[in-house]
Design a protein around this motif. Structure first.
Motif, PDB file in Angstrom:
ATOM      1  N   VAL A  33      -4.015 -16.382 -12.871  1.00 21.96           N
ATOM      2  CA  VAL A  33      -5.244 -15.731 -12.406  1.00 21.96           C
ATOM      3  C   VAL A  33      -5.956 -15.078 -13.583  1.00 21.96           C
ATOM      4  O   VAL A  33      -7.180 -15.167 -13.720  1.00 21.96           O
ATOM      5  N   ARG A  34      -5.202 -14.452 -14.444  1.00 19.82           N
ATOM      6  CA  ARG A  34      -5.790 -13.804 -15.621  1.00 19.82           C
ATOM      7  C   ARG A  34      -6.467 -14.827 -16.531  1.00 19.82           C
ATOM      8  O   ARG A  34      -7.565 -14.610 -17.037  1.00 19.82           O
ATOM      9  N   ARG A  35      -5.801 -15.964 -16.730  1.00 17.90           N
ATOM     10  CA  ARG A  35      -6.369 -17.012 -17.590  1.00 17.90           C
ATOM     11  C   ARG A  35      -7.632 -17.612 -16.968  1.00 17.90           C
ATOM     12  O   ARG A  35      -8.611 -17.892 -17.660  1.00 17.90           O
ATOM     13  N   LEU A  36      -7.631 -17.787 -15.649  1.00 18.45           N
ATOM     14  CA  LEU A  36      -8.783 -18.397 -14.969  1.00 18.45           C
ATOM     15  C   LEU A  36      -9.989 -17.468 -14.899  1.00 18.45           C
ATOM     16  O   LEU A  36     -11.128 -17.910 -15.016  1.00 18.45           O
ATOM     17  N   THR A  37      -9.735 -16.178 -14.669  1.00 19.85           N
ATOM     18  CA  THR A  37     -10.837 -15.254 -14.416  1.00 19.85           C
ATOM     19  C   THR A  37     -11.253 -14.441 -15.628  1.00 19.85           C
ATOM     20  O   THR A  37     -12.378 -13.950 -15.680  1.00 19.85           O
ATOM     21  N   GLY A  38     -10.335 -14.246 -16.573  1.00 18.97           N
ATOM     22  CA  GLY A  38     -10.647 -13.396 -17.718  1.00 18.97           C
ATOM     23  C   GLY A  38     -10.498 -11.912 -17.415  1.00 18.97           C
ATOM     24  O   GLY A  38     -10.917 -11.075 -18.201  1.00 18.97           O
ATOM     25  N   LEU A  39      -9.886 -11.583 -16.280  1.00 24.41           N
ATOM     26  CA  LEU A  39      -9.675 -10.188 -15.916  1.00 24.41           C
ATOM     27  C   LEU A  39      -8.488  -9.614 -16.694  1.00 24.41           C
ATOM     28  O   LEU A  39      -7.698 -10.353 -17.274  1.00 24.41           O
ATOM     29  N   SER A  40      -8.357  -8.304 -16.652  1.00 21.78           N
ATOM     30  CA  SER A  40      -7.209  -7.656 -17.281  1.00 21.78           C
ATOM     31  C   SER A  40      -5.947  -7.979 -16.479  1.00 21.78           C
ATOM     32  O   SER A  40      -6.015  -8.452 -15.342  1.00 21.78           O
ATOM     33  N   LEU A  71      -2.648 -22.999 -10.168  1.00 19.83           N
ATOM     34  CA  LEU A  71      -2.042 -21.979  -9.305  1.00 19.83           C
ATOM     35  C   LEU A  71      -0.821 -22.525  -8.573  1.00 19.83           C
ATOM     36  O   LEU A  71       0.201 -21.842  -8.451  1.00 19.83           O
ATOM     37  N   ARG A  72      -0.904 -23.759  -8.111  1.00 23.32           N
ATOM     38  CA  ARG A  72       0.232 -24.361  -7.411  1.00 23.32           C
ATOM     39  C   ARG A  72       1.398 -24.606  -8.360  1.00 23.32           C
ATOM     40  O   ARG A  72       2.554 -24.474  -7.973  1.00 23.32           O
ATOM     41  N   ASP A  73       1.108 -24.981  -9.595  1.00 17.77           N
ATOM     42  CA  ASP A  73       2.167 -25.163 -10.588  1.00 17.77           C
ATOM     43  C   ASP A  73       2.896 -23.854 -10.868  1.00 17.77           C
ATOM     44  O   ASP A  73       4.075 -23.868 -11.226  1.00 17.77           O
ATOM     45  N   ALA A  74       2.199 -22.734 -10.719  1.00 15.45           N
ATOM     46  CA  ALA A  74       2.816 -21.419 -10.935  1.00 15.45           C
ATOM     47  C   ALA A  74       3.587 -20.947  -9.698  1.00 15.45           C
ATOM     48  O   ALA A  74       4.236 -19.915  -9.752  1.00 15.45           O
ATOM     49  N   GLY A  75       3.508 -21.678  -8.600  1.00 12.33           N
ATOM     50  CA  GLY A  75       4.277 -21.334  -7.406  1.00 12.33           C
ATOM     51  C   GLY A  75       3.466 -20.718  -6.284  1.00 12.33           C
ATOM     52  O   GLY A  75       4.031 -20.250  -5.304  1.00 12.33           O
ATOM     53  N   ALA A  76       2.155 -20.713  -6.396  1.00  9.94           N
ATOM     54  CA  ALA A  76       1.310 -20.098  -5.375  1.00  9.94           C
ATOM     55  C   ALA A  76       0.815 -21.146  -4.381  1.00  9.94           C
ATOM     56  O   ALA A  76       0.855 -22.344  -4.648  1.00  9.94           O
TER      57      ALA A  76
END
Length: 91
Positions: A33-40, A71-76
């Protein structure tokens, strides 16, 4: 003077990436999520744990599919949702 409205027609309907369940590997999902959005890291964790959450909005279908795959590869559990058309286009 009368108002004139123009409708722009495009082939690609915008899509949203929705996180449904982070699964058991929450920190892996938070990193994606951090990589996709650029959020902290903190904001990404908050977003990933308050599900269902829109991770990305108004992205092309190819980008949305790639994001869901990551996201699915990460288990979500995640899905791509097509944004609804405006009411004036449904006629």
């Amino acid at each position: 003077m009368a108002d004139e409205y123009f409708v722009l027609v495009c082939d690609d309907v915008p899509h949203d990436v929705v996180l449904i369940d982070p699964g058991i590997r929450v920190m892996d999902v938070v990193q994606v999520v951090r990589r996709l959005t650029g959020l902290s890291l903190w904001r990404s964790k908050v977003l990933a744990t308050q599900v269902p959450a829109v991770i990305l909005a108004c992205v092309p279908e190819e980008d949305a599919a790639a994001s869901v795959s990551a996201l699915r590869d990460a288990g979500a559990r995640a899905e791509v949702r097509e944004q609804p058309r405006p009411d004036f286009l449904k006629r």
